[in-house]
Design a protein around this motif. Sequence first.
Motif, PDB file in Angstrom:
ATOM      1  N   ASN A  50       8.258  -5.080  -5.219  1.00  0.00           N
ATOM      2  CA  ASN A  50       6.824  -5.238  -5.431  1.00  0.00           C
ATOM      3  C   ASN A  50       6.485  -5.923  -6.755  1.00  0.00           C
ATOM      4  OD1 ASN A  50       6.353  -4.020  -2.963  1.00  0.00           O
ATOM      5  ND2 ASN A  50       6.039  -1.981  -3.843  1.00  0.00           N
ATOM      6  N   LYS A  82      -0.940  -0.228  -3.177  1.00  0.00           N
ATOM      7  CA  LYS A  82       0.221   0.287  -2.455  1.00  0.00           C
ATOM      8  C   LYS A  82      -0.153   1.526  -1.649  1.00  0.00           C
ATOM      9  CE  LYS A  82       2.968  -1.063  -6.486  1.00  0.00           C
ATOM     10  NZ  LYS A  82       3.780  -0.562  -7.609  1.00  0.00           N
ATOM     11  N   GLY A  92       4.631   2.919  -1.857  1.00  0.00           N
ATOM     12  CA  GLY A  92       5.016   1.533  -2.139  1.00  0.00           C
ATOM     13  C   GLY A  92       5.672   0.842  -0.971  1.00  0.00           C
ATOM     14  N   ILE A 124       2.006  -2.585   1.317  1.00  0.00           N
ATOM     15  CA  ILE A 124       1.234  -3.227   0.250  1.00  0.00           C
ATOM     16  C   ILE A 124       0.044  -3.974   0.815  1.00  0.00           C
ATOM     17  CG2 ILE A 124       3.129  -3.408  -1.413  1.00  0.00           C
ATOM     18  CD1 ILE A 124       3.482  -6.342  -0.512  1.00  0.00           C
TER      19      ILE A 124
END
Length: 230
Positions: A199, A217, A221, A224
């Motif tokens: 990311n 997020k 995570g 996204i």
Amino acid sequence: MGLGSSYWSEVIEVLREIIPIYDKVNSIISLGKDVEHRNRGISGRVLKGNKILDAGSGFGNMSKTALKLTDGEISITLYDPLVPMLKNTGSHFEKIPDMANGVFEHIPFRDEEFDAVLCGYSLRDAINLRVAISEIHRVLKKEGRMVIVDLGKPDESFIRAGVAFYLRCILPILAFSAGGKLGLKFGTLYGTFKRWPQNKKLEELLLEKFSRVEFEKDLMGGAIMVAAYK
């Protein structure tokens, strides 16, 4: 950074084969969050009167979300490397949108033509990610937005390993339950995830071309919603 031409060809062939079950399986393997994530990514970033390029459009799910959020007051062009995918979009829209066939790395439109470029679960399949981002930046108007909704690759190694385990071991079971043997072909997602930047690195790549990036997020995570502003 990206799939490279050889693996890209394999992924495209898989996508061609899974067209009949594409939407059904995608909803299940996203744990039912795909609609929410598209809404969160697009809301406030596509405005009434905008001209939109849906890049790697598939059946146009990003565009359909944008239409709902703007009461249909936008202009849409669907853009996908698979002609069969584009041909299957007609029944998904009240009015058939403009369509074009091609890849991220050679977008056949003029400089500064679009207000927003939408990439829903598609940018991860770019042959060359840096070139793809540059091309999207080129076709965006000044202050245009690039909106990405996709798998995330967490920066934390433990969480990243958990997402990888899900994609490699759990996802095939869910895909098989929804799509039978054809669903097993969704296993290529793991291969694209391995080649997808973490990311933080993706944010850095976007900032090489764009002036500002909003990075949201979900699922620790593993999902996204990103907006990059020209």
